[in-house]
Motif scaffolding. Sequence first.
Motif, PDB file in Angstrom:
ATOM      1  N   ASN A 170      -1.137   2.483   2.004  1.00 45.54           N
ATOM      2  CA  ASN A 170      -0.534   1.361   2.719  1.00 45.54           C
ATOM      3  C   ASN A 170      -1.568   0.308   3.077  1.00 45.54           C
ATOM      4  OD1 ASN A 170       1.904   2.593   2.519  1.00 45.54           O
ATOM      5  ND2 ASN A 170       2.157   3.034   4.696  1.00 45.54           N
ATOM      6  N   GLY A 171      -2.792   0.755   3.390  1.00 46.17           N
ATOM      7  CA  GLY A 171      -3.856  -0.197   3.700  1.00 46.17           C
ATOM      8  C   GLY A 171      -4.227  -1.067   2.511  1.00 46.17           C
ATOM      9  N   LEU A 172      -4.249  -0.459   1.317  1.00 43.86           N
ATOM     10  CA  LEU A 172      -4.535  -1.233   0.101  1.00 43.86           C
ATOM     11  C   LEU A 172      -3.455  -2.283  -0.138  1.00 43.86           C
ATOM     12  CD1 LEU A 172      -5.761   1.518  -2.384  1.00 43.86           C
ATOM     13  CD2 LEU A 172      -7.128  -0.282  -1.360  1.00 43.86           C
ATOM     14  N   ILE A 173      -2.209  -1.871  -0.002  1.00 44.30           N
ATOM     15  CA  ILE A 173      -1.106  -2.817  -0.199  1.00 44.30           C
ATOM     16  C   ILE A 173      -1.161  -3.917   0.849  1.00 44.30           C
ATOM     17  CG2 ILE A 173       1.401  -3.072  -0.164  1.00 44.30           C
ATOM     18  CD1 ILE A 173       1.603  -0.292  -1.376  1.00 44.30           C
ATOM     19  N   GLN A 174      -1.490  -3.558   2.087  1.00 46.34           N
ATOM     20  CA  GLN A 174      -1.590  -4.556   3.152  1.00 46.34           C
ATOM     21  C   GLN A 174      -2.686  -5.569   2.859  1.00 46.34           C
ATOM     22  OE1 GLN A 174      -1.959  -2.765   7.018  1.00 46.34           O
ATOM     23  NE2 GLN A 174      -2.244  -4.715   8.065  1.00 46.34           N
ATOM     24  N   LEU A 175      -3.818  -5.102   2.339  1.00 50.94           N
ATOM     25  CA  LEU A 175      -4.907  -6.020   1.988  1.00 50.94           C
ATOM     26  C   LEU A 175      -4.484  -6.964   0.875  1.00 50.94           C
ATOM     27  CD1 LEU A 175      -7.939  -6.849   2.269  1.00 50.94           C
ATOM     28  CD2 LEU A 175      -8.389  -5.221   0.425  1.00 50.94           C
ATOM     29  N   ILE A 176      -3.780  -6.432  -0.126  1.00 44.57           N
ATOM     30  CA  ILE A 176      -3.311  -7.262  -1.233  1.00 44.57           C
ATOM     31  C   ILE A 176      -2.369  -8.342  -0.719  1.00 44.57           C
ATOM     32  CG2 ILE A 176      -1.910  -7.252  -3.337  1.00 44.57           C
ATOM     33  CD1 ILE A 176      -3.052  -4.414  -3.859  1.00 44.57           C
ATOM     34  N   THR A 205       3.991  -0.228  -4.905  1.00 50.53           N
ATOM     35  CA  THR A 205       3.966  -1.640  -4.539  1.00 50.53           C
ATOM     36  C   THR A 205       5.361  -2.235  -4.676  1.00 50.53           C
ATOM     37  OG1 THR A 205       1.712  -1.807  -5.361  1.00 50.53           O
ATOM     38  CG2 THR A 205       2.876  -3.854  -5.023  1.00 50.53           C
ATOM     39  N   ASN A 206       5.812  -2.939  -3.652  1.00 53.07           N
ATOM     40  CA  ASN A 206       7.166  -3.495  -3.734  1.00 53.07           C
ATOM     41  C   ASN A 206       7.192  -4.706  -4.643  1.00 53.07           C
ATOM     42  OD1 ASN A 206       6.669  -6.001  -2.212  1.00 53.07           O
ATOM     43  ND2 ASN A 206       6.394  -4.661  -0.455  1.00 53.07           N
ATOM     44  N   LYS A 207       8.387  -5.143  -4.985  1.00 53.42           N
ATOM     45  CA  LYS A 207       8.553  -6.176  -5.998  1.00 53.42           C
ATOM     46  C   LYS A 207       8.011  -7.536  -5.564  1.00 53.42           C
ATOM     47  CE  LYS A 207      12.676  -3.986  -7.935  1.00 53.42           C
ATOM     48  NZ  LYS A 207      14.121  -4.134  -8.233  1.00 53.42           N
ATOM     49  N   GLU A 208       7.828  -7.721  -4.287  1.00 53.74           N
ATOM     50  CA  GLU A 208       7.356  -9.028  -3.818  1.00 53.74           C
ATOM     51  C   GLU A 208       5.869  -9.221  -4.053  1.00 53.74           C
ATOM     52  OE1 GLU A 208       8.505  -9.649   0.188  1.00 53.74           O
ATOM     53  OE2 GLU A 208      10.627  -9.298  -0.188  1.00 53.74           O
ATOM     54  N   ILE A 209       5.119  -8.141  -4.312  1.00 56.08           N
ATOM     55  CA  ILE A 209       3.686  -8.259  -4.576  1.00 56.08           C
ATOM     56  C   ILE A 209       3.483  -8.226  -6.082  1.00 56.08           C
ATOM     57  CG2 ILE A 209       1.419  -7.261  -4.175  1.00 56.08           C
ATOM     58  CD1 ILE A 209       2.544  -5.889  -1.747  1.00 56.08           C
ATOM     59  N   ARG A 210       3.084  -9.350  -6.641  1.00 53.61           N
ATOM     60  CA  ARG A 210       2.904  -9.453  -8.103  1.00 53.61           C
ATOM     61  C   ARG A 210       1.407  -9.594  -8.385  1.00 53.61           C
ATOM     62  NH1 ARG A 210       7.126 -13.057  -6.838  1.00 53.61           N
ATOM     63  NH2 ARG A 210       9.158 -12.361  -7.557  1.00 53.61           N
ATOM     64  N   PHE A 211       0.819  -8.618  -9.068  1.00 51.38           N
ATOM     65  CA  PHE A 211      -0.594  -8.698  -9.374  1.00 51.38           C
ATOM     66  C   PHE A 211      -0.907  -7.842 -10.587  1.00 51.38           C
ATOM     67  CE2 PHE A 211      -0.068  -5.240  -6.379  1.00 51.38           C
ATOM     68  CZ  PHE A 211      -0.770  -4.212  -6.973  1.00 51.38           C
ATOM     69  N   GLU A 212      -2.008  -8.173 -11.241  1.00 49.51           N
ATOM     70  CA  GLU A 212      -2.516  -7.367 -12.333  1.00 49.51           C
ATOM     71  C   GLU A 212      -3.533  -6.389 -11.751  1.00 49.51           C
ATOM     72  OE1 GLU A 212      -1.569  -7.345 -15.451  1.00 49.51           O
ATOM     73  OE2 GLU A 212      -0.075  -8.895 -15.084  1.00 49.51           O
ATOM     74  N   CYS A 213      -3.393  -5.108 -12.055  1.00 48.15           N
ATOM     75  CA  CYS A 213      -4.263  -4.085 -11.480  1.00 48.15           C
ATOM     76  C   CYS A 213      -5.058  -3.406 -12.595  1.00 48.15           C
ATOM     77  CB  CYS A 213      -3.426  -3.063 -10.720  1.00 48.15           C
ATOM     78  SG  CYS A 213      -4.386  -1.885  -9.786  1.00 48.15           S
ATOM     79  N   ASN A 272     -11.009  -0.514   6.463  1.00 49.86           N
ATOM     80  CA  ASN A 272      -9.970   0.228   7.173  1.00 49.86           C
ATOM     81  C   ASN A 272      -9.033  -0.759   7.852  1.00 49.86           C
ATOM     82  OD1 ASN A 272      -8.483   2.267   8.354  1.00 49.86           O
ATOM     83  ND2 ASN A 272      -9.935   2.618  10.020  1.00 49.86           N
ATOM     84  N   MET A 273      -7.744  -0.675   7.533  1.00 54.75           N
ATOM     85  CA  MET A 273      -6.757  -1.592   8.095  1.00 54.75           C
ATOM     86  C   MET A 273      -6.203  -1.107   9.433  1.00 54.75           C
ATOM     87  SD  MET A 273      -6.853  -3.961   5.859  1.00 54.75           S
ATOM     88  CE  MET A 273      -5.482  -5.041   6.280  1.00 54.75           C
ATOM     89  N   ASN A 274      -6.647   0.069   9.893  1.00 55.68           N
ATOM     90  CA  ASN A 274      -6.178   0.604  11.171  1.00 55.68           C
ATOM     91  C   ASN A 274      -7.346   0.727  12.138  1.00 55.68           C
ATOM     92  OD1 ASN A 274      -3.439   1.078  10.249  1.00 55.68           O
ATOM     93  ND2 ASN A 274      -4.285   2.787   9.073  1.00 55.68           N
ATOM     94  N   PRO A 275      -7.188   0.283  13.374  1.00 53.35           N
ATOM     95  CA  PRO A 275      -8.270   0.434  14.349  1.00 53.35           C
ATOM     96  C   PRO A 275      -8.441   1.895  14.743  1.00 53.35           C
ATOM     97  CG  PRO A 275      -6.300  -0.438  15.413  1.00 53.35           C
ATOM     98  CD  PRO A 275      -6.002  -0.402  13.948  1.00 53.35           C
ATOM     99  N   ASP A 276      -9.670   2.291  15.108  1.00 47.90           N
ATOM    100  CA  ASP A 276      -9.900   3.625  15.640  1.00 47.90           C
ATOM    101  C   ASP A 276     -10.439   3.491  17.064  1.00 47.90           C
ATOM    102  OD1 ASP A 276     -12.587   2.950  15.353  1.00 47.90           O
ATOM    103  OD2 ASP A 276     -12.826   4.036  13.476  1.00 47.90           O
ATOM    104  N   ARG A 277     -11.115   4.505  17.565  1.00 47.75           N
ATOM    105  CA  ARG A 277     -11.535   4.485  18.970  1.00 47.75           C
ATOM    106  C   ARG A 277     -12.566   3.402  19.263  1.00 47.75           C
ATOM    107  NH1 ARG A 277     -10.548   9.329  22.243  1.00 47.75           N
ATOM    108  NH2 ARG A 277      -9.151  10.677  21.052  1.00 47.75           N
ATOM    109  N   HIS A 278     -13.383   3.030  18.288  1.00 48.08           N
ATOM    110  CA  HIS A 278     -14.423   2.041  18.600  1.00 48.08           C
ATOM    111  C   HIS A 278     -14.464   0.851  17.652  1.00 48.08           C
ATOM    112  CE1 HIS A 278     -16.650   4.184  15.459  1.00 48.08           C
ATOM    113  NE2 HIS A 278     -17.608   3.298  15.521  1.00 48.08           N
TER     114      HIS A 278
END
Length: 612
Positions: free
Chosen positions: A397-403, A428-436, A180-186
Amino acid sequence: MPDIKLTPLGAGQDVGRSCLLLSMGGKNIMLDCGMHMGFNDERRFPDFSYIVPEGPITSHIDCVIISHFHLEHCGALPYMSEVIGFNGPIYMTRPTKALVPILYEELRKLNLQNKGNTNYCSTQAVKNCIKKITAVDLHQSIMVDNELEIKAYYAGHVLGAAMFWIKVGSQSVVYTGDFNMNPDRHLGAAWIDKCQPDVLITESHYATTNPTKKRCSDEDFLKYVHDCLSRGGKVLIPIFILGRAQELCLILDQYWQKMNLTYPIYFATESLTERTNSYYKMFISWTNQQMHKSNPEGEAFEFKHIKSFHRSYTDDPEPMVVLATNGMLQAGLSMQIFKEWAHDEKNLLILPDICEKGTLGHKIMSGAREIQFRNNEIIKVLLQVEQMDFDAVADLNGLIQLIEQCAPKNVVLVHGHHEHRQLLLSKTNKEIRFECEILSTGETCVFESFVRMPTEHELHLFTNEHKRICRARGPPPTPIKRTNVFTVHVAEEKRIVMLNMNVVEGCKGNFNIEQTLNFRAKYNLDDPTTPSSSSEPKLKTLDKLFILFREKLKDWKVKLDEDNSKVIVESVELDVVVPDEKVPSRTNLTISWKNRDDDIARYIMEVLSNLS
């Protein structure tokens, strides 16, 4: 170096029984060993016959890595270890090692209620399995043997969850499980180095989900609960004993305190509440910074408004909230309470978002209004049913952020569905280049791997070669005709060195291995109009540079980063660091770039020199 091979033994394009076989550098690593909660036969386990048709698998697997304590990621571990037979090393974080026995005890009780096989999760089998586990700390480098290295990174999601970086020789892979790329309560947000692995293997169940504000989800949840209680109804929330249960208890306990409510809240886990919460107190350092700072002894997990549940409370006519296991209504108190409360339309059932196919929870989520049980008992579903997302798992968005964060060369999506791949690629924006890639269970994917070897060379050789190529073409550089610098590297006394191209003739057509070099230069720029105080100097100077190079480099896309703190052209980044306190008019700059954009970087520095 051999290629990297990946085969899902479970949870390829589905959810449940996560288990992958990773082969790299002559090593075989098992990633997670989960079970499917919707089956009571062999389908609940990964397909271990892919490793060996029958018998122990110790000689075929170098180690097992468990990402976190959810049963779909670790539930089959005792079966694999004690029934199939595995005596090799098993790695997981310290909180996960402490908590999995609690989950296995719950699993044993569920199997007894469902009259299923309990041999693989008997008390003795679990004890024998736990003895084989090695606990790891975050960022601790573990050498499994002389070649295989692993390192754990914080994954959020649940207490103790980790992403693992795995390295053999020059090959590396990152495996996430759920994160999870977002914090929660704990819990805090997941984080990993920019380790640039050959392959990133990542959870994708929520790849089609766009982010929603967590605060709004909490408010919706509390509104449903409060409205039901106000009309005299009862609220049943099926949960697993660990993970989201603690998050929901925090939400309810804080809301009850704020609103001064007196409705009873019960945690129905058959006397395990104190034991589980004690572990959350013990591992308070794994929570987010705010939780850790305000509750150094884990006081937040001493819930003031939540009590233990007794079965006799089921028939109590007064409104109440009950959090009960099992989370998918397969067995346990949650299923028994559901049978008692399903007929009353004043009552409310709040289901977690993930219920595996074949479970009672999945049937209700799919709209079933009449449920037939094994004893031919028929229950009509008249109570209100709400499906809410309690799972702290990364969305699109979390997946893209991790990539972006770890910068892999290839990406494999598991524990999800085929359509997720197309959506992820389209977003995925053009700046992220990867094979999926997205794999089915039993399907093997092979990734070509290149040997990485550090090189030694003198900078002037690279610079001279660059000048020789660029001499015939005047500045500024253009995207149409880029500068490709050719060099020759040779082995010399157990090292790699770069030769001067003037020494080696006729090599350009024979060597085609791309080298990536990273450069950084510091620069001082006089800007007389810039004051020496406040944050304005950086912005003013940066704006001037942005306008200047947008005019000078018309053929290139010159832009500011998201924070408006850098000017970017291709891989070239121009950062205004801080004003020089000794010389008020002088601004410090840092220029970083990759060798493929050396022509742009040198042109920028030449322009800056003329300005000075």
